[in-house]
Design an enzyme around this catalytic site. Structure first.
Site, mmCIF file in Angstrom:
data_model
loop_
_atom_site.group_PDB
_atom_site.id
_atom_site.type_symbol
_atom_site.label_atom_id
_atom_site.label_comp_id
_atom_site.label_asym_id
_atom_site.label_seq_id
_atom_site.Cartn_x
_atom_site.Cartn_y
_atom_site.Cartn_z
ATOM 1 C CG ASN A 1 -0.309 -0.287 2.469
ATOM 2 O OD1 ASN A 1 0.560 -1.035 2.714
ATOM 3 N ND2 ASN A 1 -1.043 0.441 3.528
ATOM 4 C CD GLU B 1 -1.432 4.807 4.792
ATOM 5 O OE1 GLU B 1 -0.657 5.745 5.371
ATOM 6 O OE2 GLU B 1 -1.885 3.783 4.993
ATOM 7 C CB CYS C 1 -5.243 -1.203 -1.356
ATOM 8 S SG CYS C 1 -6.771 -0.395 -0.451
ATOM 9 C CD GLU D 1 -5.332 -5.768 -0.825
ATOM 10 O OE1 GLU D 1 -4.826 -4.660 -0.914
ATOM 11 O OE2 GLU D 1 -6.019 -6.366 -0.030
ATOM 12 C CB CYS E 1 -10.889 -2.765 1.112
ATOM 13 S SG CYS E 1 -10.286 -1.914 -0.255
ATOM 14 C CB CYS F 1 -8.922 -4.330 -3.024
ATOM 15 S SG CYS F 1 -7.857 -3.317 -2.672
HETATM 16 N N1 THU Z 1 -5.248 -1.423 2.491
HETATM 17 C C1 THU Z 1 -4.692 -2.317 1.752
HETATM 18 O O1 THU Z 1 -3.743 -2.057 1.323
HETATM 19 N N2 THU Z 1 -5.550 -3.170 1.293
HETATM 20 C C2 THU Z 1 -6.726 -3.356 1.811
HETATM 21 O O2 THU Z 1 -7.696 -4.215 1.095
HETATM 22 C C3 THU Z 1 -7.347 -2.647 2.929
HETATM 23 C C4 THU Z 1 -6.531 -1.432 3.251
HETATM 24 C C5 THU Z 1 -4.648 -0.091 3.081
HETATM 25 C C6 THU Z 1 -4.807 1.091 2.732
HETATM 26 C C7 THU Z 1 -4.385 2.005 3.601
HETATM 27 O O3 THU Z 1 -3.119 2.428 3.284
HETATM 28 C C8 THU Z 1 -4.175 1.347 4.879
HETATM 29 O O4 THU Z 1 -4.665 -0.278 4.493
HETATM 30 C C9 THU Z 1 -5.258 1.556 6.166
HETATM 31 O O5 THU Z 1 -6.669 1.715 5.475
#
Ligand code: THU
Length: 160
Positions: free
Chosen positions: A62, A64, A73, A75, A112, A115
């Site tokens: 991920n 940010e 994310c 994925e 999530c 994704c």
């Molecule tokens: N995140 C992911 O990388 N994948 C997911 O399926 C859920 C959330 C990341 C997004 C963000 O950077 C952190 O996790 C907190 O939500």
């Protein structure tokens, strides 16, 4: 009026050692890429590893952003890279792991909704199920034998 029932089922592995060797390797790579996540805001690091039918393994973590919704994310970082680099390849398997810097994640962390929707696009495009394995930092690993199993009643191109 009527009611329908849609069931999803998952295989649960107690730990990494219980996984088949190829998935153990895929998850180990997901763990390594997870450590490279750029997650200064949530401190929640996610790693994803994809196995393609051409034998390539694609990794993502991920990423940010100070403007929060601009982040992505793990994925989708991985799957969009796979889609843009190997558009003809099928995605066969996906391993996901998540770990927080602030508290240990022992529960399996599922992808999530956004994704799931993104992965669904590729599963439909390639007409072959994508096996999805997900875990926290330690503990059980859940296996879903397809994305569809994770996203019943999905929206897709057939409605357009
Ligand atoms: N995140 C992911 O990388 N994948 C997911 O399926 C859920 C959330 C990341 C997004 C963000 O950077 C952190 O996790 C907190 O939500």
């Amino acid at each position: 009026m009527k009611e329908i029932n849609i069931t999803s089922s998952f295989t649960i592995f107690d730990n990494l050692n219980e996984l088949p060797a190829d998935i153990q390797d895929l998850m180990t790579q997901a763990v390594e890429i997870r450590k490279k996540a750029y997650a200064p805001y949530s401190k929640f690091k996610v790693g994803a590893a994809l196995l393609l039918d051409n034998g390539k393994i694609i990794l993502g973590s991920n990423q940010e952003n100070a403007a929060y919704p601009s982040g992505l994310c793990a994925e989708r970082t991985a799957i969009f890279y796979a889609g843009s680099t190997y558009p003809e390849a099928k995605i066969l398997k996906m391993a996901i792991t998540a770990a927080s810097d602030t508290n240990q994640t022992t529960a399996p962390i599922p992808p999530c909704g956004s994704c799931r929707q993104s992965i669904a696009e590729y599963e439909i495009k390639q007409d072959t199920p994508i096996e999805i394995y997900f875990m926290g930092e330690i503990g059980e690993i859940y296996k879903s034998s397809s994305l569809k199993n994770l996203l019943p009643l999905m929206f897709d191109k057939k409605f357009l």
